[in-house]
Design an enzyme around this catalytic site. Structure first.
Site, PDB file in Angstrom:
ATOM      1  N   GLU A  68       0.844  -1.205   0.000  1.00 39.95           N
ATOM      2  CA  GLU A  68       0.000   0.000   0.000  1.00 39.95           C
ATOM      3  C   GLU A  68       0.878   1.254   0.000  1.00 39.95           C
ATOM      4  OE1 GLU A  68      -2.987   0.074   3.087  1.00 39.95           O
ATOM      5  OE2 GLU A  68      -3.266   2.244   2.893  1.00 39.95           O
ATOM      6  N   GLU A 113       4.431  11.187  10.039  1.00 35.45           N
ATOM      7  CA  GLU A 113       4.977  10.989  11.392  1.00 35.45           C
ATOM      8  C   GLU A 113       5.080   9.494  11.697  1.00 35.45           C
ATOM      9  OE1 GLU A 113       2.382  13.115  10.707  1.00 35.45           O
ATOM     10  OE2 GLU A 113       3.763  14.817  10.653  1.00 35.45           O
TER      11      GLU A 113
HETATM   12  C1  LIG Z   1      -8.931  11.104   1.768  1.00 37.98           C
HETATM   13  C2  LIG Z   1      -8.720   9.985   2.764  1.00 37.98           C
HETATM   14  C3  LIG Z   1      -8.934   8.678   2.364  1.00 37.98           C
HETATM   15  C4  LIG Z   1      -8.787   7.633   3.278  1.00 37.98           C
HETATM   16  N1  LIG Z   1      -9.113   6.357   2.896  1.00 37.98           N
HETATM   17  C5  LIG Z   1      -9.165   5.389   3.850  1.00 37.98           C
HETATM   18  C6  LIG Z   1      -9.678   4.097   3.541  1.00 37.98           C
HETATM   19  O1  LIG Z   1     -10.061   3.805   2.388  1.00 37.98           O
HETATM   20  N2  LIG Z   1      -9.755   3.169   4.528  1.00 37.98           N
HETATM   21  C7  LIG Z   1      -9.359   3.439   5.798  1.00 37.98           C
HETATM   22  O2  LIG Z   1      -9.460   2.568   6.644  1.00 37.98           O
HETATM   23  N3  LIG Z   1      -8.853   4.658   6.128  1.00 37.98           N
HETATM   24  C8  LIG Z   1      -8.769   5.641   5.193  1.00 37.98           C
HETATM   25  N4  LIG Z   1      -8.291   6.875   5.521  1.00 37.98           N
HETATM   26  C9  LIG Z   1      -7.854   7.133   6.881  1.00 37.98           C
HETATM   27  C10 LIG Z   1      -6.367   7.407   7.016  1.00 37.98           C
HETATM   28  O3  LIG Z   1      -5.615   6.223   6.865  1.00 37.98           O
HETATM   29  C11 LIG Z   1      -6.155   8.071   8.384  1.00 37.98           C
HETATM   30  O4  LIG Z   1      -6.691   9.386   8.265  1.00 37.98           O
HETATM   31  C12 LIG Z   1      -4.706   8.119   8.814  1.00 37.98           C
HETATM   32  O5  LIG Z   1      -4.223   6.822   9.117  1.00 37.98           O
HETATM   33  C13 LIG Z   1      -4.518   9.019  10.056  1.00 37.98           C
HETATM   34  O6  LIG Z   1      -5.451   8.718  11.054  1.00 37.98           O
HETATM   35  P1  LIG Z   1      -6.318   9.911  11.722  1.00 37.98           P
HETATM   36  O7  LIG Z   1      -6.891  10.712  10.632  1.00 37.98           O
HETATM   37  O8  LIG Z   1      -7.231   9.317  12.722  1.00 37.98           O
HETATM   38  O9  LIG Z   1      -5.250  10.825  12.454  1.00 37.98           O
HETATM   39  P2  LIG Z   1      -4.630  10.559  13.954  1.00 37.98           P
HETATM   40  O10 LIG Z   1      -4.213   9.150  14.086  1.00 37.98           O
HETATM   41  O11 LIG Z   1      -5.587  11.114  14.948  1.00 37.98           O
HETATM   42  O12 LIG Z   1      -3.328  11.479  13.889  1.00 37.98           O
HETATM   43  C14 LIG Z   1      -3.383  12.911  14.125  1.00 37.98           C
HETATM   44  C15 LIG Z   1      -1.931  13.410  14.146  1.00 37.98           C
HETATM   45  O13 LIG Z   1      -1.208  12.728  15.181  1.00 37.98           O
HETATM   46  C16 LIG Z   1      -0.035  12.146  14.640  1.00 37.98           C
HETATM   47  N5  LIG Z   1       0.264  10.863  15.292  1.00 37.98           N
HETATM   48  C17 LIG Z   1      -0.574   9.840  15.559  1.00 37.98           C
HETATM   49  N6  LIG Z   1       0.088   8.814  16.127  1.00 37.98           N
HETATM   50  C18 LIG Z   1       1.391   9.197  16.216  1.00 37.98           C
HETATM   51  C19 LIG Z   1       2.585   8.574  16.689  1.00 37.98           C
HETATM   52  N7  LIG Z   1       2.574   7.344  17.202  1.00 37.98           N
HETATM   53  N8  LIG Z   1       3.731   9.269  16.627  1.00 37.98           N
HETATM   54  C20 LIG Z   1       3.759  10.537  16.102  1.00 37.98           C
HETATM   55  N9  LIG Z   1       2.674  11.166  15.633  1.00 37.98           N
HETATM   56  C21 LIG Z   1       1.495  10.511  15.678  1.00 37.98           C
HETATM   57  C22 LIG Z   1      -0.370  11.906  13.175  1.00 37.98           C
HETATM   58  O14 LIG Z   1       0.806  11.798  12.406  1.00 37.98           O
HETATM   59  C23 LIG Z   1      -1.195  13.136  12.847  1.00 37.98           C
HETATM   60  O15 LIG Z   1      -0.335  14.191  12.523  1.00 37.98           O
HETATM   61  C24 LIG Z   1      -8.381   7.916   4.605  1.00 37.98           C
HETATM   62  C25 LIG Z   1      -8.134   9.244   4.987  1.00 37.98           C
HETATM   63  C26 LIG Z   1      -8.317  10.275   4.092  1.00 37.98           C
HETATM   64  C27 LIG Z   1      -8.083  11.688   4.559  1.00 37.98           C
END
Ligand SMILES: Cc1cc2nc3c(=O)[nH]c(=O)nc-3n(C[C@H](O)[C@H](O)[C@H](O)COP(=O)(O)OP(=O)(O)OC[C@H]3O[C@@H](n4cnc5c(N)ncnc54)[C@H](O)[C@@H]3O)c2cc1C
Length: 394
Positions: free
Chosen positions: A244, A369
């Site tokens: 991926e 990150e």
């Molecule tokens: C357009 C789009 C399409 C997507 N398509 C899919 C899909 O088809 N299927 C699916 O399942 N998901 C999908 N996603 C979800 C995507 O994989 C997540 O948005 C992504 O993994 C981040 O999770 P979150 O948005 O909850 O952010 P969070 O996990 O809440 O992170 C917020 C911030 O905290 C930071 N952070 C979190 N954990 C850590 C760490 N351990 N160390 C340092 N920094 C950290 C992150 O880097 C980020 O800057 C999609 C997202 C978007 C925007």
């Protein structure tokens, strides 16, 4: 430098993808963007061109390719027109396909693969939840045993292709214990097991792609739709994340290269102070920097494609590819927009759309990150045990 990763058969396939892009997608992109959706007929046409089943064995109606380089040329060509198409079709070909090919029983293959190859099946993978994105082990969707099947309860968000998907791989905890790694994967056929769906979310970019919330309110899924072993889902997901990430890196570079090519043309045509803006040293230096960043990142990503074809791509190297390629993509496209001046900020200009489309690549599929976290762990420094479950745990 000549790229050596592709063979003549991959370049032939590139021509097929290019024909599909030029004949079908280019004419429809504005409508797809207005409608926030890629219509069914376009999916079927992609199927007729062989784009959605080249990797499916011939016995199940596909092209029988076993080589990820076909995926790579497809991602490069789709993203040259728009990253959104690489996202939408890539969910089927690069992300969902490995689950359906590698974890299914013979009966499941017979049931799902022919329609998948024909472009009749739009697929999604639903892992992310409102309360858990990077932290995959934090998901709260549950799967409870019920007679001969399972009952799913919970909510997912940001699901690509979610509003139209016929087949959704859903990650759910088979135990309620939040700390548990016991995630199971289910293939939900929406015609059989109806799922609640929100409207397509209003995104900053990639507006032709549906991104939706999904709701599971006592959704019954037959036991025959369990993927692999119950409780083994987390491992299955981790094993497939390298592909991926690589796929995201490839499309990111294809997208940025198209933007750079168009910008070089633009600065040749546009004049200021009586000379083409491309002739200013500042423009030449900026474009030289963009070209260099892209060429260097491409060399690493090509090396990763090679390693993946040989079964040797590590999660750490794939994380480096995604981190480098998406950061380069965003820098290059931002510089390209700057070189377009005010026109670069107008929606009617492709560079403005590319700039909006690019921003999310540093977020989805594991954030930058999280990529740094994975790479950092390989450096034998101390890690915090609480971060072991990030979407990417290796
Ligand atoms: C357009 C789009 C399409 C997507 N398509 C899919 C899909 O088809 N299927 C699916 O399942 N998901 C999908 N996603 C979800 C995507 O994989 C997540 O948005 C992504 O993994 C981040 O999770 P979150 O948005 O909850 O952010 P969070 O996990 O809440 O992170 C917020 C911030 O905290 C930071 N952070 C979190 N954990 C850590 C760490 N351990 N160390 C340092 N920094 C950290 C992150 O880097 C980020 O800057 C999609 C997202 C978007 C925007």
């Amino acid at each position: 430098m000549r790229r050596t990763v592709f063979e003549p058969e991959h370049e032939s396939y590139r021509q097929v993808v290019r024909e599909f892009v030029n004949r079908h997608l280019a004419a429809q992109i504005d409508r797809h963007r207005r409608e926030h959706s890629i219509d069914r007929q376009t999916w079927r046409t992609a199927g007729e061109f062989g784009l959605l089943g080249f990797f499916v064995p011939e016995d199940y109606g596909g092209g029988g390719a076993t080589d990820f380089r076909f995926n790579a040329v497809q991602g490069e060509e789709l993203s040259r027109l728009s990253y959104g198409y690489a996202s939408a079709f890539g969910i089927n070909t690069d992300i969902v396909a490995p689950y359906l090919l590698e974890l299914t029983t013979e009966e499941q293959k017979q049931r799902w693969l022919p329609a998948f190859a024909a472009g009749e099946t739009i697929a999604s993978i639903a892992i992310t939840e409102p309360g858990a994105g990077s932290d995959v082990l934090g998901i709260r969707t549950t799967a409870a045993r019920d007679g001969s099947g399972w009952i799913l309860n919970g909510a997912k968000t940001f699901i690509t292709n979610g509003s139209s998907a016929d087949l959704i791989i859903v990650a759910a905890k088979s135990e309620k214990d939040k700390a548990s790694r016991s995630i199971s994967l289910f293939v939900v056929e929406t015609a059989v097991s109806p799922v609640g769906r929100g409207p397509s979310l209003q995104k900053v970019g990639q507006t032709e792609v549906e991104t939706s919330e999904l709701f599971f309110d006592n959704v019954y899924v037959d036991a025959a739709n369990l993927l692999g072993e119950p409780g083994a889902g987390f491992g299955y997901m981790v094993e497939r994340l390298a592909q991926e990430r690589l796929s995201c890196a490839i499309a990111s570079l294809g997208h940025a290269r198209a933007a750079l090519d168009e910008t070089i043309e633009y600065v040749r045509q546009r004049s200021a102070f009586g000379q083409p803006i491309g002739s200013f040293q500042a423009s030449r230096f900026r474009l030289a920097e963009c070209q260099t960043m892209l060429d260097v990142a491409t060399a690493w990503v090509d090396r990763c494609i090679d390693a993946h074809v040989g079964g040797e791509l590590t999660p750490v190297d794939a994380a480096k590819a995604k981190l480098a390629a998406t950061e380069v993509q965003n820098k290059v496209i931002d510089h390209c927009l700057q070189l377009h001046g005010g026109y670069g900020y107008m929606q009617e200009y492709r560079i403005a759309q590319a700039w909006q489309d690019a921003r999310v690549t540093r977020i989805f599929g594991g954030t930058s990150e999280v990529m740094r976290e994975i790479i950092g762990r390989s450096l034998s420094l101390s890690t915090q045990p609480s971060q072991k479950g990030v979407r990417d745990a290796s």
